[in-house]
Scaffold this motif. Sequence first.
Motif, PDB file in Angstrom:
ATOM      1  N   MET A 212       9.729  -2.999   8.301  1.00  0.00           N
ATOM      2  CA  MET A 212       9.630  -1.698   7.371  1.00  0.00           C
ATOM      3  C   MET A 212       9.257  -2.311   5.937  1.00  0.00           C
ATOM      4  O   MET A 212       8.615  -1.511   5.267  1.00  0.00           O
ATOM      5  CB  MET A 212      10.993  -0.953   7.195  1.00  0.00           C
ATOM      6  CG  MET A 212      11.380  -0.333   8.681  1.00  0.00           C
ATOM      7  SD  MET A 212      12.487   1.005   8.115  1.00  0.00           S
ATOM      8  CE  MET A 212      13.677   0.827   9.703  1.00  0.00           C
ATOM      9  N   ALA A 213       9.727  -3.259   5.451  1.00  0.00           N
ATOM     10  CA  ALA A 213       9.414  -3.759   4.247  1.00  0.00           C
ATOM     11  C   ALA A 213       7.846  -4.091   4.012  1.00  0.00           C
ATOM     12  O   ALA A 213       7.133  -3.639   2.919  1.00  0.00           O
ATOM     13  CB  ALA A 213      10.211  -5.174   3.757  1.00  0.00           C
ATOM     14  N   ALA A 214       7.470  -4.643   5.026  1.00  0.00           N
ATOM     15  CA  ALA A 214       5.878  -4.816   5.314  1.00  0.00           C
ATOM     16  C   ALA A 214       5.014  -3.602   5.182  1.00  0.00           C
ATOM     17  O   ALA A 214       4.092  -3.569   4.505  1.00  0.00           O
ATOM     18  CB  ALA A 214       5.580  -5.838   6.506  1.00  0.00           C
ATOM     19  N   TRP A 215       5.562  -2.804   5.875  1.00  0.00           N
ATOM     20  CA  TRP A 215       5.033  -1.481   5.952  1.00  0.00           C
ATOM     21  C   TRP A 215       4.915  -0.661   4.501  1.00  0.00           C
ATOM     22  O   TRP A 215       3.695  -0.101   4.197  1.00  0.00           O
ATOM     23  CB  TRP A 215       5.950  -0.558   6.866  1.00  0.00           C
ATOM     24  CG  TRP A 215       5.089   0.388   8.026  1.00  0.00           C
ATOM     25  CD1 TRP A 215       4.967   1.516   7.922  1.00  0.00           C
ATOM     26  CD2 TRP A 215       4.317  -0.228   9.036  1.00  0.00           C
ATOM     27  NE1 TRP A 215       4.280   1.941   9.176  1.00  0.00           N
ATOM     28  CE2 TRP A 215       3.948   0.778   9.836  1.00  0.00           C
ATOM     29  CE3 TRP A 215       4.187  -1.405   9.577  1.00  0.00           C
ATOM     30  CZ2 TRP A 215       3.230   0.590  11.050  1.00  0.00           C
ATOM     31  CZ3 TRP A 215       3.577  -1.744  10.717  1.00  0.00           C
ATOM     32  CH2 TRP A 215       3.146  -0.606  11.407  1.00  0.00           C
ATOM     33  N   VAL A 216       5.816  -0.962   3.882  1.00  0.00           N
ATOM     34  CA  VAL A 216       6.040  -0.138   2.589  1.00  0.00           C
ATOM     35  C   VAL A 216       5.039  -0.864   1.643  1.00  0.00           C
ATOM     36  O   VAL A 216       4.239  -0.468   1.013  1.00  0.00           O
ATOM     37  CB  VAL A 216       7.325  -0.222   1.877  1.00  0.00           C
ATOM     38  CG1 VAL A 216       7.451   0.075   0.351  1.00  0.00           C
ATOM     39  CG2 VAL A 216       8.367   0.526   3.026  1.00  0.00           C
ATOM     40  N   ALA A 217       5.009  -2.498   1.673  1.00  0.00           N
ATOM     41  CA  ALA A 217       4.144  -3.192   0.954  1.00  0.00           C
ATOM     42  C   ALA A 217       2.828  -2.884   1.060  1.00  0.00           C
ATOM     43  O   ALA A 217       1.775  -2.651   0.144  1.00  0.00           O
ATOM     44  CB  ALA A 217       4.357  -4.437   1.234  1.00  0.00           C
ATOM     45  N   GLU A 220       1.745   0.333  -0.402  1.00  0.00           N
ATOM     46  CA  GLU A 220       1.779   0.506  -2.155  1.00  0.00           C
ATOM     47  C   GLU A 220       0.361   0.094  -2.321  1.00  0.00           C
ATOM     48  O   GLU A 220      -0.282   0.312  -3.303  1.00  0.00           O
ATOM     49  CB  GLU A 220       2.825  -0.184  -2.547  1.00  0.00           C
ATOM     50  CG  GLU A 220       4.251   0.811  -2.473  1.00  0.00           C
ATOM     51  CD  GLU A 220       5.489   0.105  -3.064  1.00  0.00           C
ATOM     52  OE1 GLU A 220       6.473   0.751  -3.004  1.00  0.00           O
ATOM     53  OE2 GLU A 220       5.449  -1.195  -3.704  1.00  0.00           O
ATOM     54  N   VAL A 221       0.316  -1.231  -1.729  1.00  0.00           N
ATOM     55  CA  VAL A 221      -0.986  -1.918  -2.200  1.00  0.00           C
ATOM     56  C   VAL A 221      -2.391  -1.254  -1.954  1.00  0.00           C
ATOM     57  O   VAL A 221      -3.334  -1.212  -2.586  1.00  0.00           O
ATOM     58  CB  VAL A 221      -1.167  -3.382  -1.611  1.00  0.00           C
ATOM     59  CG1 VAL A 221      -2.550  -4.236  -1.769  1.00  0.00           C
ATOM     60  CG2 VAL A 221       0.119  -4.127  -1.992  1.00  0.00           C
ATOM     61  N   ASP A 222      -2.418  -0.427  -0.715  1.00  0.00           N
ATOM     62  CA  ASP A 222      -3.363   0.328  -0.130  1.00  0.00           C
ATOM     63  C   ASP A 222      -3.584   1.346  -1.452  1.00  0.00           C
ATOM     64  O   ASP A 222      -4.742   1.683  -1.832  1.00  0.00           O
ATOM     65  CB  ASP A 222      -3.266   1.126   0.941  1.00  0.00           C
ATOM     66  CG  ASP A 222      -3.818   0.523   2.199  1.00  0.00           C
ATOM     67  OD1 ASP A 222      -4.330  -0.631   2.069  1.00  0.00           O
ATOM     68  OD2 ASP A 222      -4.009   0.941   3.429  1.00  0.00           O
ATOM     69  N   VAL A 223      -2.613   2.132  -1.710  1.00  0.00           N
ATOM     70  CA  VAL A 223      -2.672   3.025  -2.912  1.00  0.00           C
ATOM     71  C   VAL A 223      -3.069   2.523  -4.071  1.00  0.00           C
ATOM     72  O   VAL A 223      -3.818   3.280  -4.896  1.00  0.00           O
ATOM     73  CB  VAL A 223      -1.219   3.931  -2.994  1.00  0.00           C
ATOM     74  CG1 VAL A 223      -1.335   4.940  -3.942  1.00  0.00           C
ATOM     75  CG2 VAL A 223      -1.138   4.734  -1.453  1.00  0.00           C
ATOM     76  N   ALA A 231      -4.869   8.634   3.889  1.00  0.00           N
ATOM     77  CA  ALA A 231      -5.725   7.499   4.618  1.00  0.00           C
ATOM     78  C   ALA A 231      -4.975   6.318   4.912  1.00  0.00           C
ATOM     79  O   ALA A 231      -4.904   5.766   6.006  1.00  0.00           O
ATOM     80  CB  ALA A 231      -7.011   7.205   4.070  1.00  0.00           C
ATOM     81  N   ALA A 232      -3.934   5.720   3.994  1.00  0.00           N
ATOM     82  CA  ALA A 232      -3.237   4.599   4.083  1.00  0.00           C
ATOM     83  C   ALA A 232      -2.485   4.885   5.228  1.00  0.00           C
ATOM     84  O   ALA A 232      -2.009   4.023   6.117  1.00  0.00           O
ATOM     85  CB  ALA A 232      -2.640   4.302   2.745  1.00  0.00           C
ATOM     86  N   LEU A 233      -1.672   6.048   5.189  1.00  0.00           N
ATOM     87  CA  LEU A 233      -0.612   6.412   6.216  1.00  0.00           C
ATOM     88  C   LEU A 233      -1.151   6.336   7.576  1.00  0.00           C
ATOM     89  O   LEU A 233      -0.613   6.151   8.547  1.00  0.00           O
ATOM     90  CB  LEU A 233       0.238   7.563   5.793  1.00  0.00           C
ATOM     91  CG  LEU A 233       1.055   7.516   4.736  1.00  0.00           C
ATOM     92  CD1 LEU A 233       1.256   8.733   3.988  1.00  0.00           C
ATOM     93  CD2 LEU A 233       2.385   6.812   5.024  1.00  0.00           C
TER      94      LEU A 233
END
Length: 344
Positions: A212-217, A220-223, A231-233
């Motif tokens: 989950m932490a990797a998912w959030v990171a 955030e970096v995509d955005v 698109a990131a999602l």
Amino acid sequence: MTETKFYYDKDVDLSIISGKTIAVIGYGNQGRSQALNIRDTIRDTKGDFKVIIGNIKDEYWERARKDGFDVYPISEACKMADIILSLIPDEIMPEVYEKEIEQHLKKGKVLCFASGYSITFHFIEPPKNVDVILVGPRMGGKEVRESYVSGKGFPSFIAVKQDASGKALKIALAIAKAIGSTKGNSVLIEVTFEQETLSDLLSEQALAPLIMAAWVAKYEVDVENGIPPEAALLELHLSGEWAEDFKRMAEMGIIKQLPLHSRTSQYGQLTRTNRLLNNEEEPYYKQIKAFVQRQAEKIKNGEFAREWALEEATGYVTLKKLYEKFENSPMIKKEQETLKRLRG
Ligand code: NDP
């Protein structure tokens, strides 16, 4: 290390539970699916065992009645049963056990869990003259039913804690078959209650948080790099591509499924994973592993079990707060908006 024991449908003899009454206690996620599966197994194998439901009198009770089961208060169902499948939430189980189950555990009865939790942490200490077994599907309740209906089956862990009858393992195997686990020649692996508890909790408390932490990171970096959040999602989980990849990992293996990705992807995945594992780039593998080891320690020394018991006793305050926090986080709000838009 002793050799791992595997069991398949051919190793199971349902006649060991012939004439027995099985009480499914708790008509929730696992309870409903397992009860429906047992009933269908009785029909399909012309089995002469019986399934009844024990639940508190609320909408789950009504649902069980509507599904056509004989439903009783928990204490009454346990009195009538030879085999008790305890399928209520782990943190609730000790209280229900003490009030409703314990007094009915007479010699020859079988107490069966779907999780090792209450026994591993000594919240429940059954009398020595009953069998205590575990049949733990490696699937959520919904999939337990779906896999039964499709004929695919689902793998389970089985374990024996107390073998008062000398037949506990055979009974555990029969319960696994009755709930549909061995359909499609799906496997049963024998573990201990403690191993089931540790492995299960460690998936939840170490693996899931890291993912989950990797998912959030990644989001955030995509955005931050100007990629539209939607698109990131989509790239993350909403397209379902990762879900397919995980499915292929289960069917083919982590590395064997890689050639189904582009060669650029294969190279990117393997080189960067290798760097982490070789401690060449942060977060070093040794840091990741240390996180996992710390969670394992807290599970094994009972720290997590005490924390969770306190959380239950104080009305799940932290759990509710964290739900609120995450549901209101920018990524999850955007995710829900995007889901609506994807549905058109
Ligand atoms: P659920 O939360 O879906 O089941 C709840 C059941 O317990 C309901 O029938 C509920 O009745 C009853 N219950 C809740 N509180 C009480 C109470 N105070 N007194 C009496 N009954 C109560 O649980 P799960 O099916 O998710 O889990 C059951 C067991 O299966 C657990 O040991 C879990 O670890 C294990 N397991 C779960 C898996 C999963 O994917 N969910 C996978 C493998 C194992 P009501 O709602 O009517 O109050």
